[in-house]
Design a protein around this motif. Structure first.
Motif, PDB file in Angstrom:
ATOM      1  N   LEU A  37      17.562  -9.023   2.449  1.00  8.45           N
ATOM      2  CA  LEU A  37      16.475  -8.776   3.393  1.00  8.45           C
ATOM      3  C   LEU A  37      15.690  -7.526   3.001  1.00  8.45           C
ATOM      4  O   LEU A  37      14.460  -7.515   3.059  1.00  8.45           O
ATOM      5  N   GLU A  38      16.394  -6.503   2.560  1.00  5.21           N
ATOM      6  CA  GLU A  38      15.736  -5.271   2.124  1.00  5.21           C
ATOM      7  C   GLU A  38      14.859  -5.529   0.900  1.00  5.21           C
ATOM      8  O   GLU A  38      13.729  -5.050   0.811  1.00  5.21           O
ATOM      9  N   GLN A  39      15.361  -6.321  -0.038  1.00  2.00           N
ATOM     10  CA  GLN A  39      14.566  -6.683  -1.223  1.00  2.00           C
ATOM     11  C   GLN A  39      13.328  -7.469  -0.808  1.00  2.00           C
ATOM     12  O   GLN A  39      12.237  -7.258  -1.353  1.00  2.00           O
ATOM     13  N   TYR A  40      13.493  -8.372   0.139  1.00  2.00           N
ATOM     14  CA  TYR A  40      12.376  -9.176   0.644  1.00  2.00           C
ATOM     15  C   TYR A  40      11.292  -8.281   1.246  1.00  2.00           C
ATOM     16  O   TYR A  40      10.114  -8.438   0.949  1.00  2.00           O
ATOM     17  N   HIS A  41      11.694  -7.319   2.069  1.00  2.00           N
ATOM     18  CA  HIS A  41      10.720  -6.411   2.689  1.00  2.00           C
ATOM     19  C   HIS A  41      10.011  -5.562   1.630  1.00  2.00           C
ATOM     20  O   HIS A  41       8.809  -5.307   1.749  1.00  2.00           O
ATOM     21  N   GLU A  42      10.736  -5.160   0.609  1.00  3.08           N
ATOM     22  CA  GLU A  42      10.126  -4.402  -0.479  1.00  3.08           C
ATOM     23  C   GLU A  42       9.090  -5.246  -1.217  1.00  3.08           C
ATOM     24  O   GLU A  42       7.996  -4.774  -1.547  1.00  3.08           O
ATOM     25  N   LEU A  43       9.408  -6.507  -1.459  1.00  2.52           N
ATOM     26  CA  LEU A  43       8.451  -7.402  -2.125  1.00  2.52           C
ATOM     27  C   LEU A  43       7.213  -7.628  -1.271  1.00  2.52           C
ATOM     28  O   LEU A  43       6.090  -7.668  -1.797  1.00  2.52           O
ATOM     29  N   LEU A  44       7.404  -7.772   0.042  1.00  2.00           N
ATOM     30  CA  LEU A  44       6.247  -7.920   0.928  1.00  2.00           C
ATOM     31  C   LEU A  44       5.352  -6.687   0.859  1.00  2.00           C
ATOM     32  O   LEU A  44       4.123  -6.802   0.807  1.00  2.00           O
ATOM     33  N   TRP A  45       5.964  -5.503   0.861  1.00  2.00           N
ATOM     34  CA  TRP A  45       5.201  -4.253   0.779  1.00  2.00           C
ATOM     35  C   TRP A  45       4.449  -4.174  -0.546  1.00  2.00           C
ATOM     36  O   TRP A  45       3.267  -3.829  -0.569  1.00  2.00           O
ATOM     37  N   LEU A  46       5.119  -4.519  -1.654  1.00  2.00           N
ATOM     38  CA  LEU A  46       4.464  -4.481  -2.967  1.00  2.00           C
ATOM     39  C   LEU A  46       3.298  -5.464  -3.032  1.00  2.00           C
ATOM     40  O   LEU A  46       2.230  -5.146  -3.575  1.00  2.00           O
ATOM     41  N   LYS A  47       3.494  -6.660  -2.483  1.00  2.00           N
ATOM     42  CA  LYS A  47       2.416  -7.659  -2.477  1.00  2.00           C
ATOM     43  C   LYS A  47       1.215  -7.135  -1.695  1.00  2.00           C
ATOM     44  O   LYS A  47       0.078  -7.266  -2.127  1.00  2.00           O
ATOM     45  N   LYS A  48       1.489  -6.512  -0.548  1.00  2.00           N
ATOM     46  CA  LYS A  48       0.404  -5.965   0.263  1.00  2.00           C
ATOM     47  C   LYS A  48      -0.343  -4.869  -0.504  1.00  2.00           C
ATOM     48  O   LYS A  48      -1.577  -4.809  -0.464  1.00  2.00           O
ATOM     49  N   GLN A  49       0.392  -4.022  -1.213  1.00  2.00           N
ATOM     50  CA  GLN A  49      -0.230  -2.958  -1.997  1.00  2.00           C
ATOM     51  C   GLN A  49      -1.100  -3.536  -3.120  1.00  2.00           C
ATOM     52  O   GLN A  49      -2.205  -3.063  -3.369  1.00  2.00           O
ATOM     53  N   MET A  50      -0.597  -4.561  -3.778  1.00  2.00           N
ATOM     54  CA  MET A  50      -1.364  -5.168  -4.881  1.00  2.00           C
ATOM     55  C   MET A  50      -2.588  -5.909  -4.356  1.00  2.00           C
ATOM     56  O   MET A  50      -3.649  -5.871  -4.965  1.00  2.00           O
ATOM     57  N   ASP A  51      -2.437  -6.585  -3.224  1.00  2.00           N
ATOM     58  CA  ASP A  51      -3.563  -7.324  -2.653  1.00  2.00           C
ATOM     59  C   ASP A  51      -4.677  -6.383  -2.207  1.00  2.00           C
ATOM     60  O   ASP A  51      -5.845  -6.752  -2.200  1.00  2.00           O
ATOM     61  N   GLY A  52      -4.332  -5.159  -1.847  1.00  4.87           N
ATOM     62  CA  GLY A  52      -5.323  -4.197  -1.394  1.00  4.87           C
ATOM     63  C   GLY A  52      -5.878  -3.345  -2.527  1.00  4.87           C
ATOM     64  O   GLY A  52      -6.649  -2.427  -2.294  1.00  4.87           O
ATOM     65  N   GLY A  53      -5.508  -3.665  -3.740  1.00 10.53           N
ATOM     66  CA  GLY A  53      -5.942  -2.879  -4.891  1.00 10.53           C
ATOM     67  C   GLY A  53      -7.409  -3.057  -5.216  1.00 10.53           C
ATOM     68  O   GLY A  53      -8.174  -3.701  -4.487  1.00 10.53           O
ATOM     69  N   MET A  54      -7.804  -2.489  -6.318  1.00 10.08           N
ATOM     70  CA  MET A  54      -9.197  -2.514  -6.768  1.00 10.08           C
ATOM     71  C   MET A  54      -9.682  -3.963  -6.905  1.00 10.08           C
ATOM     72  O   MET A  54      -9.029  -4.777  -7.543  1.00 10.08           O
ATOM     73  N   MET A  55     -10.810  -4.242  -6.307  1.00 10.50           N
ATOM     74  CA  MET A  55     -11.359  -5.590  -6.340  1.00 10.50           C
ATOM     75  C   MET A  55     -12.556  -5.721  -7.282  1.00 10.50           C
ATOM     76  O   MET A  55     -13.030  -6.806  -7.519  1.00 10.50           O
ATOM     77  N   ALA A  56     -13.060  -4.619  -7.777  1.00  7.94           N
ATOM     78  CA  ALA A  56     -14.211  -4.649  -8.679  1.00  7.94           C
ATOM     79  C   ALA A  56     -14.055  -3.519  -9.695  1.00  7.94           C
ATOM     80  O   ALA A  56     -13.474  -2.484  -9.388  1.00  7.94           O
ATOM     81  N   PRO A  57     -14.576  -3.728 -10.891  1.00  8.65           N
ATOM     82  CA  PRO A  57     -14.483  -2.665 -11.895  1.00  8.65           C
ATOM     83  C   PRO A  57     -15.358  -1.477 -11.501  1.00  8.65           C
ATOM     84  O   PRO A  57     -16.348  -1.612 -10.775  1.00  8.65           O
ATOM     85  N   SER A  58     -14.990  -0.318 -12.028  1.00  9.22           N
ATOM     86  CA  SER A  58     -15.776   0.881 -11.742  1.00  9.22           C
ATOM     87  C   SER A  58     -17.111   0.817 -12.492  1.00  9.22           C
ATOM     88  O   SER A  58     -17.286   0.056 -13.452  1.00  9.22           O
ATOM     89  N   GLU A  59     -18.041   1.630 -12.063  1.00 10.85           N
ATOM     90  CA  GLU A  59     -19.351   1.711 -12.719  1.00 10.85           C
ATOM     91  C   GLU A  59     -19.178   2.105 -14.183  1.00 10.85           C
ATOM     92  O   GLU A  59     -19.864   1.593 -15.065  1.00 10.85           O
ATOM     93  N   LYS A  60     -18.256   3.021 -14.449  1.00  8.25           N
ATOM     94  CA  LYS A  60     -17.995   3.465 -15.823  1.00  8.25           C
ATOM     95  C   LYS A  60     -17.531   2.298 -16.690  1.00  8.25           C
ATOM     96  O   LYS A  60     -17.985   2.145 -17.833  1.00  8.25           O
ATOM     97  N   THR A  61     -16.649   1.467 -16.164  1.00 10.00           N
ATOM     98  CA  THR A  61     -16.161   0.306 -16.906  1.00 10.00           C
ATOM     99  C   THR A  61     -17.291  -0.661 -17.208  1.00 10.00           C
ATOM    100  O   THR A  61     -17.418  -1.158 -18.338  1.00 10.00           O
TER     101      THR A  61
END
Length: 79
Positions: A37-61
């Protein structure tokens, strides 16, 4: 008897890639195994963090890619 599930099984479950019967078995295992269960909650947290990550490249890129494209000039535009 409760089946033993791997980390990969949990990842598939988090991403809803498991079958209904497997879901029931995983849910039963989660209710009985606190470590799982603890591993499951950690995976849910990681998925949420990745889903909220950068959605577009930076202007510099974007500028770097455009500058490279102009320098290479593989497909010139005809005017």
């Amino acid at each position: 008897m409760t089946k033993i599930f791997t980390h990969d099984d949990l990842i598939r479950y988090v991403y809803e890639e498991t079958e209904p019967e497997e879901n029931r078995q995983i849910e039963l295992a989660l209710s009985e195994d606190m470590e799982l269960l603890e591993q499951y909650h950690e995976l849910l947290w990681l998925k949420k963090q990745m889903d909220g990550g950068m959605m577009a490249p930076s202007e510099k890129t974007i500028n770097t890619i455009l500058e490279y494209s102009k320098a290479v000039n593989l497909h010139p535009v005809k005017e």
